[in-house]
Design a protein around this motif. Structure first.
Motif, PDB file in Angstrom:
ATOM      1  N   MET A  97      80.413  87.836  27.255  1.00  0.00           N
ATOM      2  CA  MET A  97      80.045  88.493  26.006  1.00  0.00           C
ATOM      3  C   MET A  97      81.294  89.096  25.364  1.00  0.00           C
ATOM      4  N   GLU A  98      81.609  88.702  24.133  1.00  0.00           N
ATOM      5  CA  GLU A  98      82.844  89.114  23.490  1.00  0.00           C
ATOM      6  C   GLU A  98      82.690  90.359  22.636  1.00  0.00           C
ATOM      7  N   TYR A  99      81.473  90.834  22.448  1.00  0.00           N
ATOM      8  CA  TYR A  99      81.278  92.010  21.602  1.00  0.00           C
ATOM      9  C   TYR A  99      80.044  92.764  22.059  1.00  0.00           C
ATOM     10  N   PHE A 100      79.942  93.998  21.635  1.00  0.00           N
ATOM     11  CA  PHE A 100      78.784  94.831  21.964  1.00  0.00           C
ATOM     12  C   PHE A 100      78.182  95.351  20.670  1.00  0.00           C
ATOM     13  N   THR A 101      76.878  95.210  20.517  1.00  0.00           N
ATOM     14  CA  THR A 101      76.207  95.648  19.302  1.00  0.00           C
ATOM     15  C   THR A 101      75.303  96.825  19.613  1.00  0.00           C
ATOM     16  N   ASN A 102      75.572  97.962  19.023  1.00  0.00           N
ATOM     17  CA  ASN A 102      74.692  99.120  19.118  1.00  0.00           C
ATOM     18  C   ASN A 102      73.743  99.078  17.934  1.00  0.00           C
ATOM     19  N   PRO A 103      72.428  99.052  18.157  1.00  0.00           N
ATOM     20  CA  PRO A 103      71.495  98.943  17.027  1.00  0.00           C
ATOM     21  C   PRO A 103      71.592 100.095  16.038  1.00  0.00           C
ATOM     22  N   TYR A 104      72.181 101.230  16.453  1.00  0.00           N
ATOM     23  CA  TYR A 104      72.305 102.356  15.531  1.00  0.00           C
ATOM     24  C   TYR A 104      73.526 102.233  14.623  1.00  0.00           C
ATOM     25  N   ASN A 105      74.455 101.356  14.973  1.00  0.00           N
ATOM     26  CA  ASN A 105      75.653 101.196  14.149  1.00  0.00           C
ATOM     27  C   ASN A 105      75.388 100.227  13.000  1.00  0.00           C
ATOM     28  N   PHE A 106      74.404 100.559  12.162  1.00  0.00           N
ATOM     29  CA  PHE A 106      74.050  99.664  11.069  1.00  0.00           C
ATOM     30  C   PHE A 106      74.859  99.966   9.822  1.00  0.00           C
ATOM     31  N   VAL A 107      75.660 101.034   9.825  1.00  0.00           N
ATOM     32  CA  VAL A 107      76.561 101.331   8.717  1.00  0.00           C
ATOM     33  C   VAL A 107      77.973 101.000   9.177  1.00  0.00           C
TER      34      VAL A 107
ATOM     35  N   VAL B 249      82.342 108.642  39.281  1.00  0.00           N
ATOM     36  CA  VAL B 249      83.128 108.526  38.055  1.00  0.00           C
ATOM     37  C   VAL B 249      83.389 107.054  37.787  1.00  0.00           C
ATOM     38  N   LEU B 250      83.148 106.630  36.545  1.00  0.00           N
ATOM     39  CA  LEU B 250      83.385 105.249  36.141  1.00  0.00           C
ATOM     40  C   LEU B 250      84.748 105.178  35.458  1.00  0.00           C
ATOM     41  N   VAL B 251      85.670 104.416  36.025  1.00  0.00           N
ATOM     42  CA  VAL B 251      87.040 104.326  35.532  1.00  0.00           C
ATOM     43  C   VAL B 251      87.311 102.908  35.048  1.00  0.00           C
ATOM     44  N   ARG B 252      87.877 102.792  33.848  1.00  0.00           N
ATOM     45  CA  ARG B 252      88.231 101.480  33.319  1.00  0.00           C
ATOM     46  C   ARG B 252      89.583 101.059  33.887  1.00  0.00           C
ATOM     47  N   GLU B 253      89.611  99.928  34.606  1.00  0.00           N
ATOM     48  CA  GLU B 253      90.844  99.432  35.203  1.00  0.00           C
ATOM     49  C   GLU B 253      91.533  98.409  34.321  1.00  0.00           C
ATOM     50  N   ALA B 254      90.751  97.648  33.595  1.00  0.00           N
ATOM     51  CA  ALA B 254      91.300  96.642  32.689  1.00  0.00           C
ATOM     52  C   ALA B 254      90.359  96.534  31.490  1.00  0.00           C
ATOM     53  N   GLU B 255      90.661  95.619  30.587  1.00  0.00           N
ATOM     54  CA  GLU B 255      89.879  95.530  29.353  1.00  0.00           C
ATOM     55  C   GLU B 255      88.411  95.255  29.622  1.00  0.00           C
ATOM     56  N   ASN B 256      88.120  94.400  30.587  1.00  0.00           N
ATOM     57  CA  ASN B 256      86.740  94.039  30.885  1.00  0.00           C
ATOM     58  C   ASN B 256      86.389  94.320  32.341  1.00  0.00           C
ATOM     59  N   LYS B 257      87.027  95.310  32.949  1.00  0.00           N
ATOM     60  CA  LYS B 257      86.767  95.617  34.352  1.00  0.00           C
ATOM     61  C   LYS B 257      86.728  97.123  34.561  1.00  0.00           C
ATOM     62  N   CYS B 258      85.666  97.603  35.214  1.00  0.00           N
ATOM     63  CA  CYS B 258      85.511  99.026  35.514  1.00  0.00           C
ATOM     64  C   CYS B 258      85.332  99.210  37.016  1.00  0.00           C
ATOM     65  N   CYS B 259      85.683 100.389  37.494  1.00  0.00           N
ATOM     66  CA  CYS B 259      85.571 100.717  38.910  1.00  0.00           C
ATOM     67  C   CYS B 259      84.783 102.018  39.046  1.00  0.00           C
ATOM     68  N   PHE B 260      83.840 102.052  39.972  1.00  0.00           N
ATOM     69  CA  PHE B 260      83.049 103.250  40.226  1.00  0.00           C
ATOM     70  C   PHE B 260      83.603 103.990  41.435  1.00  0.00           C
ATOM     71  N   ILE B 261      83.984 105.265  41.247  1.00  0.00           N
ATOM     72  CA  ILE B 261      84.527 106.076  42.324  1.00  0.00           C
ATOM     73  C   ILE B 261      83.452 107.039  42.807  1.00  0.00           C
ATOM     74  N   PRO B 262      82.920 106.884  44.024  1.00  0.00           N
ATOM     75  CA  PRO B 262      81.903 107.829  44.533  1.00  0.00           C
ATOM     76  C   PRO B 262      82.483 109.227  44.665  1.00  0.00           C
ATOM     77  N   CYS B 263      81.666 110.229  44.394  1.00  0.00           N
ATOM     78  CA  CYS B 263      82.116 111.625  44.457  1.00  0.00           C
ATOM     79  C   CYS B 263      81.142 112.456  45.288  1.00  0.00           C
ATOM     80  N   LYS B 264      81.561 113.669  45.610  1.00  0.00           N
ATOM     81  CA  LYS B 264      80.709 114.658  46.257  1.00  0.00           C
ATOM     82  C   LYS B 264      80.590 115.868  45.333  1.00  0.00           C
ATOM     83  N   ARG B 265      79.418 116.497  45.345  1.00  0.00           N
ATOM     84  CA  ARG B 265      79.200 117.670  44.507  1.00  0.00           C
ATOM     85  C   ARG B 265      79.758 118.918  45.184  1.00  0.00           C
ATOM     86  N   ALA B 266      80.275 119.813  44.361  1.00  0.00           N
ATOM     87  CA  ALA B 266      80.738 121.105  44.861  1.00  0.00           C
ATOM     88  C   ALA B 266      80.478 122.156  43.783  1.00  0.00           C
ATOM     89  N   THR B 267      79.963 123.304  44.182  1.00  0.00           N
ATOM     90  CA  THR B 267      79.675 124.384  43.245  1.00  0.00           C
ATOM     91  C   THR B 267      80.978 125.018  42.764  1.00  0.00           C
TER      92      THR B 267
END
Length: 207
Positions: free
Chosen positions: A1-11, A134-152
């Motif tokens: 898929m070469e593009y992404f269409t958001n239905p709200y971006n009609f303007v 955390v979702l980190v973009r590594e390249a133009e069409n590639k993302c990496c998910f980094i698992p985390c732990k919660r802390a107050t």
């Protein structure tokens, strides 16, 4: 898929889009309300879902036909006699008005342009609670998910959503209604300033 269409971006944007961080402190944010009037230009029907057989005869109910009454604050879950002329106090729910107002706002101010800020943090709630990450973009069409732990984290200074921070953790004890449990909390923190992270600190993000 070469593009992404958001239905709200009609303007569409004209020219180029200038991406800039939004630097607002807690005292600069705005909240409030506005009043509006709604004029119906076309027929409208919003059902009262407390009884889907409200306007059906016994024969129609046996055939599993549905006959919704117009929306109101009445509870129609009991036995309703067919032939009723209309609800006692018909209403249009606030959620319906909110959608109409939002459409006008997005048409007037460039659609969902707020999602195009360079510092926007994208998130989603899921029905089943899982581990944060955390979702980190590594390249133009590639993302990496980094698992985390919660802390107050109880620091009262202003942090923006998604801001990186170095934290030192400790295990804390809490007793609630006779039930005791442990949780992780932030003992100390440092702000990244270009130097190497101390070995006894973890890399974290504000949420």
């Amino acid at each position: 898929m070469e593009y992404f269409t958001n239905p709200y971006n009609f303007v569409p944007f004209t020219g180029t889009c200038q991406r800039e961080p939004l630097n607002l402190g807690p005292q600069e944010c705005m909240t409030g309300y506005f009043e509006c009037e709604l004029e119906l230009l076309t027929p409208l029907f919003i059902p009262n879902t407390s009884n889907k057989y409200a306007l059906c005869s016994e024969e129609e109910r046996n055939k599993k036909y549905t006959g919704y009454e117009f929306c109101s604050y009445e509870d129609l879950s009991g036995n309703i006699q067919p032939g009723k002329t209309g609800p006692k106090d018909p209403v249009i729910p606030g959620s319906e008005i909110r959608g109409a107002v939002r459409s006008v706002y997005e048409a007037a101010f460039g659609g969902c342009a707020s999602t195009m800020r360079v510092d926007t943090v994208v998130g989603q709630e899921v029905p089943k609670k899982t581990y944060p990450g955390v979702l980190v973009r590594e390249a133009e069409n590639k993302c990496c998910f980094i698992p985390c732990k919660r802390a107050t984290f109880n620091e009262r200074r202003y942090f923006r959503e998604g801001q990186e921070i170095w934290v030192k953790l400790e295990k804390s004890y809490h007793d609630q209604n006779g039930t005791s449990f442990f949780y992780m909390s932030v003992k100390d923190y440092q702000m990244p300033d270009g130097r190497n992270k101390p070995s006894d600190y973890y890399r974290g993000w504000i949420h």
